[in-house]
Write a protein that holds these residues in place. Structure first.
Motif, PDB file in Angstrom:
ATOM      1  N   HIS A 256       0.834  -1.211   0.000  1.00  0.00           N
ATOM      2  CA  HIS A 256       0.000   0.000   0.000  1.00  0.00           C
ATOM      3  C   HIS A 256       0.866   1.257   0.000  1.00  0.00           C
ATOM      4  O   HIS A 256       0.625   2.182  -0.789  1.00  0.00           O
ATOM      5  CB  HIS A 256      -0.921  -0.049   1.222  1.00  0.00           C
ATOM      6  CG  HIS A 256      -1.343   1.277   1.744  1.00  0.00           C
ATOM      7  ND1 HIS A 256      -2.103   2.166   1.019  1.00  0.00           N
ATOM      8  CD2 HIS A 256      -1.114   1.874   2.943  1.00  0.00           C
ATOM      9  CE1 HIS A 256      -2.322   3.253   1.743  1.00  0.00           C
ATOM     10  NE2 HIS A 256      -1.728   3.089   2.916  1.00  0.00           N
TER      11      HIS A 256
ATOM     12  N   ALA B  31      -7.845   6.371  -3.500  1.00  0.00           N
ATOM     13  CA  ALA B  31      -8.955   6.442  -2.547  1.00  0.00           C
ATOM     14  C   ALA B  31      -9.331   7.864  -2.167  1.00  0.00           C
ATOM     15  O   ALA B  31     -10.214   8.064  -1.331  1.00  0.00           O
ATOM     16  CB  ALA B  31      -8.605   5.646  -1.293  1.00  0.00           C
ATOM     17  N   VAL B  32      -8.704   8.850  -2.790  1.00  0.00           N
ATOM     18  CA  VAL B  32      -8.966  10.250  -2.460  1.00  0.00           C
ATOM     19  C   VAL B  32     -10.360  10.662  -2.945  1.00  0.00           C
ATOM     20  O   VAL B  32     -10.853  10.182  -3.967  1.00  0.00           O
ATOM     21  CB  VAL B  32      -7.881  11.148  -3.096  1.00  0.00           C
ATOM     22  CG1 VAL B  32      -8.250  12.613  -3.014  1.00  0.00           C
ATOM     23  CG2 VAL B  32      -6.537  10.909  -2.422  1.00  0.00           C
TER      24      VAL B  32
ATOM     25  N   CYS C 203      -3.461  11.001   9.726  1.00  0.00           N
ATOM     26  CA  CYS C 203      -4.025  10.166   8.664  1.00  0.00           C
ATOM     27  C   CYS C 203      -3.078  10.100   7.478  1.00  0.00           C
ATOM     28  O   CYS C 203      -2.129  10.874   7.368  1.00  0.00           O
ATOM     29  CB  CYS C 203      -5.363  10.738   8.202  1.00  0.00           C
ATOM     30  SG  CYS C 203      -5.197  12.314   7.322  1.00  0.00           S
ATOM     31  N   TRP C 204      -3.357   9.171   6.570  1.00  0.00           N
ATOM     32  CA  TRP C 204      -2.723   9.119   5.252  1.00  0.00           C
ATOM     33  C   TRP C 204      -3.639   8.340   4.330  1.00  0.00           C
ATOM     34  O   TRP C 204      -4.522   7.602   4.777  1.00  0.00           O
ATOM     35  CB  TRP C 204      -1.327   8.476   5.333  1.00  0.00           C
ATOM     36  CG  TRP C 204      -1.375   6.992   5.514  1.00  0.00           C
ATOM     37  CD1 TRP C 204      -1.330   6.029   4.541  1.00  0.00           C
ATOM     38  CD2 TRP C 204      -1.505   6.282   6.754  1.00  0.00           C
ATOM     39  NE1 TRP C 204      -1.426   4.765   5.081  1.00  0.00           N
ATOM     40  CE2 TRP C 204      -1.533   4.906   6.449  1.00  0.00           C
ATOM     41  CE3 TRP C 204      -1.615   6.674   8.079  1.00  0.00           C
ATOM     42  CZ2 TRP C 204      -1.665   3.926   7.432  1.00  0.00           C
ATOM     43  CZ3 TRP C 204      -1.748   5.695   9.044  1.00  0.00           C
ATOM     44  CH2 TRP C 204      -1.761   4.350   8.720  1.00  0.00           C
ATOM     45  N   LEU C 205      -3.448   8.511   3.015  1.00  0.00           N
ATOM     46  CA  LEU C 205      -4.324   7.875   2.044  1.00  0.00           C
ATOM     47  C   LEU C 205      -3.590   7.777   0.711  1.00  0.00           C
ATOM     48  O   LEU C 205      -2.869   8.697   0.328  1.00  0.00           O
ATOM     49  CB  LEU C 205      -5.586   8.716   1.870  1.00  0.00           C
ATOM     50  CG  LEU C 205      -6.828   8.062   1.280  1.00  0.00           C
ATOM     51  CD1 LEU C 205      -7.356   6.951   2.177  1.00  0.00           C
ATOM     52  CD2 LEU C 205      -7.919   9.114   1.063  1.00  0.00           C
ATOM     53  N   GLU C 206      -3.775   6.662   0.017  1.00  0.00           N
ATOM     54  CA  GLU C 206      -3.178   6.549  -1.309  1.00  0.00           C
ATOM     55  C   GLU C 206      -4.076   7.233  -2.336  1.00  0.00           C
ATOM     56  O   GLU C 206      -5.281   7.407  -2.111  1.00  0.00           O
ATOM     57  CB  GLU C 206      -2.907   5.095  -1.677  1.00  0.00           C
ATOM     58  CG  GLU C 206      -4.115   4.223  -1.865  1.00  0.00           C
ATOM     59  CD  GLU C 206      -3.707   2.788  -2.239  1.00  0.00           C
ATOM     60  OE1 GLU C 206      -4.005   2.408  -3.384  1.00  0.00           O
ATOM     61  OE2 GLU C 206      -3.116   2.074  -1.404  1.00  0.00           O
TER      62      GLU C 206
ATOM     63  N   VAL D 104      -6.093   0.887   1.724  1.00  0.00           N
ATOM     64  CA  VAL D 104      -5.921   2.112   0.938  1.00  0.00           C
ATOM     65  C   VAL D 104      -5.472   3.306   1.774  1.00  0.00           C
ATOM     66  O   VAL D 104      -5.163   4.361   1.232  1.00  0.00           O
ATOM     67  CB  VAL D 104      -7.210   2.479   0.180  1.00  0.00           C
ATOM     68  CG1 VAL D 104      -7.577   1.393  -0.826  1.00  0.00           C
ATOM     69  CG2 VAL D 104      -8.360   2.756   1.149  1.00  0.00           C
ATOM     70  N   GLY D 105      -5.448   3.172   3.097  1.00  0.00           N
ATOM     71  CA  GLY D 105      -5.058   4.305   3.931  1.00  0.00           C
ATOM     72  C   GLY D 105      -5.154   3.944   5.399  1.00  0.00           C
ATOM     73  O   GLY D 105      -5.347   2.785   5.759  1.00  0.00           O
TER      74      GLY D 105
ATOM     75  N   ILE E 250      -7.664   1.509   6.725  1.00  0.00           N
ATOM     76  CA  ILE E 250      -8.912   1.654   5.973  1.00  0.00           C
ATOM     77  C   ILE E 250      -8.838   0.679   4.807  1.00  0.00           C
ATOM     78  O   ILE E 250      -7.951   0.790   3.944  1.00  0.00           O
ATOM     79  CB  ILE E 250      -9.092   3.087   5.453  1.00  0.00           C
ATOM     80  CG1 ILE E 250      -9.148   4.084   6.622  1.00  0.00           C
ATOM     81  CG2 ILE E 250     -10.355   3.189   4.596  1.00  0.00           C
ATOM     82  CD1 ILE E 250      -9.103   5.543   6.184  1.00  0.00           C
TER      83      ILE E 250
ATOM     84  N   LEU F 236     -13.359   8.978   3.060  1.00  0.00           N
ATOM     85  CA  LEU F 236     -12.956   7.875   3.922  1.00  0.00           C
ATOM     86  C   LEU F 236     -12.206   8.353   5.161  1.00  0.00           C
ATOM     87  O   LEU F 236     -12.465   7.892   6.275  1.00  0.00           O
ATOM     88  CB  LEU F 236     -12.095   6.876   3.146  1.00  0.00           C
ATOM     89  CG  LEU F 236     -12.797   6.095   2.038  1.00  0.00           C
ATOM     90  CD1 LEU F 236     -11.777   5.357   1.180  1.00  0.00           C
ATOM     91  CD2 LEU F 236     -13.809   5.122   2.631  1.00  0.00           C
ATOM     92  N   VAL F 237     -11.267   9.267   4.961  1.00  0.00           N
ATOM     93  CA  VAL F 237     -10.455   9.729   6.095  1.00  0.00           C
ATOM     94  C   VAL F 237     -11.302  10.505   7.092  1.00  0.00           C
ATOM     95  O   VAL F 237     -11.209  10.299   8.305  1.00  0.00           O
ATOM     96  CB  VAL F 237      -9.265  10.568   5.595  1.00  0.00           C
ATOM     97  CG1 VAL F 237      -8.689  11.409   6.727  1.00  0.00           C
ATOM     98  CG2 VAL F 237      -8.177   9.668   5.037  1.00  0.00           C
TER      99      VAL F 237
END
Length: 202
Positions: A42, A119-120, A113-116, A94-95, A87, A124-125
């Protein structure tokens, strides 16, 4: 957070749970050392995107460092000084969201937080952070949750705003990231504010 097993004590946490998020199929659950390979894959998918403002990709470089990082949070969970959650969607991990620090005695915690990239834009975050803040306030007695973010990280600042946090100030050029100094914004929400906002959302 909804759990599948009984509580084992006033400060313990059963990790066998999975919280559904509104985005179809998305779930929030603990990110543990056994997920190291999936976690690394990921991070590799989102390494440049995540690394613009967050140091996580610099720490997680291979399978061993991924395992060490997740083990450090397992130890924080055991000591009640931090937590980390992944997540997951139908596409996999994905995050994530976390409490980088947690001081139950003082009633304070710092969330992040972080997210790929894939998934933006799905909320979700924001929803996942809301779940863990609610847990911290209602189950752990946390009074103040902080959000510390680079002033250039507009997406993360938007999360703070959507969650009803208050911007408290700017630490000028306090964060050195890849040779560039960033201003850092400090946001927070207090337990009474969180509860009042939650009532309004209902």
């Amino acid at each position: 957070m909804t759990r599948t097993g009984p509580r084992t004590g006033p400060t313990s946490e059963v990790t066998l749970f999975s919280v559904p998020l509104r985005d179809g199929g998305a779930r929030l659950r603990p990110l543990e050392p056994r997920h190291a390979a999936e976690f690394l894959a990921h991070i590799d998918r989102g390494r440049e995107f995540i690394g613009r403002y967050v140091g996580l990709p610099d720490v997680v470089e291979d399978l061993e460092s991924a395992r060490v990082f997740l083990k450090s949070y397992a130890e924080k969970a055991a000591a009640d000084t931090g937590r980390i959650y992944g997540i997951w969607t139908d596409e996999g991990l994905v995050g994530g969201v976390l409490f980088r620090t947690m001081d139950v005695g003082q009633g304070t915690a710092e969330a992040g937080c972080w997210l790929e990239p894939a998934a933006v834009g799905r909320g979700l975050v924001t929803e996942a952070v809301g779940v863990i803040v609610d847990w911290a306030v209602e189950e752990r007695g946390i009074h103040r949750v902080e959000w510390v973010v680079s002033a250039g990280n507009e997406a993360s600042i938007a999360v703070a705003r959507r969650l009803g946090m208050t911007k408290e100030g700017v630490l000028r050029e306090s964060y050195l990231r890849r040779g560039e100094r960033h201003d850092i914004e400090v946001w927070s929400v207090l337990a009474p504010e969180w509860r009042a906002a939650r009532r309004e959302r209902r």
